[in-house]
Design a protein around this motif. Structure first.
Motif, short mmCIF file in Angstrom:
data_model
loop_
_atom_site.label_atom_id
_atom_site.label_comp_id
_atom_site.label_asym_id
_atom_site.label_seq_id
_atom_site.Cartn_x
_atom_site.Cartn_y
_atom_site.Cartn_z
N ASP A 21 4.43 -64.05 -79.98
CA ASP A 21 4.77 -63.77 -81.38
C ASP A 21 6.27 -63.51 -81.46
N PRO A 22 7.01 -64.28 -82.26
CA PRO A 22 8.46 -64.09 -82.34
C PRO A 22 8.88 -62.67 -82.71
N GLU A 23 8.03 -61.95 -83.42
CA GLU A 23 8.39 -60.60 -83.82
C GLU A 23 8.48 -59.64 -82.63
N ARG A 24 7.91 -60.04 -81.49
CA ARG A 24 7.96 -59.20 -80.30
C ARG A 24 9.24 -59.39 -79.50
N VAL A 25 9.99 -60.43 -79.80
CA VAL A 25 11.20 -60.74 -79.04
C VAL A 25 12.25 -59.66 -79.27
N SER A 26 12.74 -59.06 -78.18
CA SER A 26 13.71 -57.97 -78.32
C SER A 26 14.53 -57.82 -77.05
N ILE A 27 15.84 -57.65 -77.22
CA ILE A 27 16.71 -57.43 -76.07
C ILE A 27 16.50 -56.04 -75.49
N ASP A 28 15.80 -55.18 -76.22
CA ASP A 28 15.50 -53.83 -75.73
C ASP A 28 14.17 -53.77 -74.98
N ALA A 29 13.48 -54.90 -74.89
CA ALA A 29 12.22 -54.95 -74.13
C ALA A 29 12.52 -54.82 -72.63
N PRO A 30 11.52 -54.51 -71.81
CA PRO A 30 11.74 -54.45 -70.36
C PRO A 30 12.41 -55.72 -69.84
N ARG A 31 13.31 -55.57 -68.89
CA ARG A 31 14.20 -56.66 -68.48
C ARG A 31 13.47 -57.91 -68.00
N ASP A 32 12.36 -57.80 -67.36
CA ASP A 32 11.69 -58.97 -66.81
C ASP A 32 10.58 -59.50 -67.71
N SER A 33 10.51 -59.01 -68.93
CA SER A 33 9.43 -59.39 -69.83
C SER A 33 9.74 -60.70 -70.55
N ASP A 34 8.68 -61.34 -71.07
CA ASP A 34 8.87 -62.53 -71.89
C ASP A 34 9.75 -62.22 -73.09
N GLU A 35 9.50 -61.05 -73.68
CA GLU A 35 10.25 -60.65 -74.87
C GLU A 35 11.76 -60.59 -74.58
N TRP A 36 12.12 -60.06 -73.40
CA TRP A 36 13.54 -59.91 -73.06
C TRP A 36 14.19 -61.26 -72.77
N TYR A 37 13.50 -62.14 -72.02
CA TYR A 37 14.09 -63.43 -71.68
C TYR A 37 14.32 -64.28 -72.94
N LEU A 38 13.38 -64.23 -73.87
CA LEU A 38 13.56 -64.99 -75.10
C LEU A 38 14.71 -64.42 -75.94
N ALA A 39 14.85 -63.09 -75.94
CA ALA A 39 15.97 -62.48 -76.66
C ALA A 39 17.29 -62.85 -76.01
N LEU A 40 17.32 -62.93 -74.68
CA LEU A 40 18.54 -63.31 -73.98
C LEU A 40 18.94 -64.74 -74.34
N MET A 41 17.97 -65.62 -74.45
CA MET A 41 18.26 -66.98 -74.89
C MET A 41 18.89 -66.99 -76.28
N GLY A 42 18.41 -66.10 -77.14
CA GLY A 42 18.98 -65.99 -78.47
C GLY A 42 20.44 -65.57 -78.45
N ARG A 43 20.82 -64.77 -77.45
CA ARG A 43 22.23 -64.38 -77.29
C ARG A 43 23.06 -65.55 -76.79
N GLN A 44 22.46 -66.38 -75.93
CA GLN A 44 23.19 -67.52 -75.37
C GLN A 44 23.36 -68.64 -76.39
N PHE A 45 22.40 -68.77 -77.29
CA PHE A 45 22.43 -69.83 -78.30
C PHE A 45 22.23 -69.22 -79.68
N PRO A 46 23.21 -68.47 -80.17
CA PRO A 46 23.06 -67.80 -81.47
C PRO A 46 22.89 -68.81 -82.60
N GLY A 47 22.11 -68.41 -83.59
CA GLY A 47 21.92 -69.25 -84.76
C GLY A 47 20.94 -70.39 -84.57
#
Length: 299
Positions: A178-204
């Motif tokens: 669920d996209p609403e779970r994506v967060s850079i504050d999630a645990p570092r090795d979680s799906d939520e964190w990796y997807l948020a990191l991608m969002g930082r690498q490819f903003p917008g």
């Protein structure tokens, strides 16, 4: 859509490092190994270009549009085959690099290319740009399929009957959360964190939900000729890219030193480029992402 500022962040800011690592016509889209990982990165990229040329007919006398042309690897191949290539990109550094090599490239929104200004084309290709055509905000507002539909309508207007459009893009995979779970504050090795990191690498930028969403959006104007997943190929491509980026070079060291002020002042930059992990690789391995090579034909 990811705007010019977003794409300048991802592609122009470290443009020189890309080209020092991957060559002047840095090919920054998934290569085509077809399971043969004994191939070099260059061989797999040539195999991809051969495949594109075969699918859309890149040959002498034909005019080809490259939407989101990057540093011009496909345009260079189009020229080598004796065809005429025209490219568009929103990265000023990419456009400048292409022009230095004599390629016909315009600083232009790929969604705004029209027949009045650019003329018609025999075929169109887009490798890795589709990922940037819809922003997270546009997706949240329910505009994703409208944006894709408008793009396909525009491309159809550039092509003759039965003209082909090759599209290579990442999509959200079968294990997407669920996209609403994506967060850079999630645990570092979680799906939520990796997807948020991608969002930082490819903003917008926001991805399609599977290739099926793309096919639906194309349907009024195009029929699907073929759809092939290149997920495993992309994992290998990223592995090879990371190896190239890690190769020591005095010139790269000097370029990185110039980015220290940005590293000190921008948390997004630190996350995007110095987190020490490949979010893309992990997301492909976990099938949060997939990667497709799609061939369409104008109806």
């Amino acid at each position: 859509m990811a705007d010019r500022q977003d794409l300048e962040f991802t592609y122009s800011l470290i443009d020189r490092i890309f080209r020092l690592s991957l060559g002047e016509s840095a090919d920054f889209s998934g290569a085509k190994y077809d399971g043969d990982f004994s191939l070099t990165l260059e061989q797999a990229q040539r195999r991809k270009h051969d495949y594109v040329a075969e699918q859309i007919g890149i040959e002498p006398g034909r005019r080809i549009l490259d939407l989101g042309c990057g540093w011009g690897p496909l345009l260079s191949d189009i020229r080598r085959r004796g065809a005429e290539g025209v490219g568009v990109t929103l990265s000023s550094a990419q456009a400048a690099a292409c022009r230095r090599h004599g390629l016909d490239v315009h600083l232009e929104d790929a969604r705004q290319v029209d027949r009045d200004r650019f003329g018609g084309f025999d075929a169109v290709a887009s490798l890795g740009a589709f990922e940037h055509f819809c922003s997270p905000e546009e997706a949240a507002a329910g505009r994703q399929e409208q944006i894709y539909g408008d793009l396909f309508a525009n491309v159809a207007g550039l092509l003759p009957d039965r003209g082909r459009f090759y599209l290579q893009t990442m999509v959200f995979g079968r294990n997407m959360i669920d996209p609403e779970r994506v967060s850079i504050d999630a645990p570092r090795d979680s799906d939520e964190w990796y997807l948020a990191l991608m969002g930082r690498q490819f903003p917008g930028s926001w991805l399609p939900f599977g290739h099926e969403q793309i096919v639906r959006s194309a349907a009024p104007h195009f029929r699907l000729v073929s759809a092939v997943s290149g997920r495993l190929d992309y994992i290998e491509t990223i592995k090879q890219w990371r190896s190239r980026f890690a190769e020591p070079s005095l010139r790269k060291t000097l370029m990185k030193a110039r980015l220290v002020p940005r590293w000190l002042t921008s948390s997004d930059f630190r996350l995007a480029f110095t987190s020490g992990v490949s979010a893309n690789s992990v997301c492909f391995e976990r099938e949060l992402l997939d990667h497709f090579r799609l061939v369409f034909e104008r109806i």
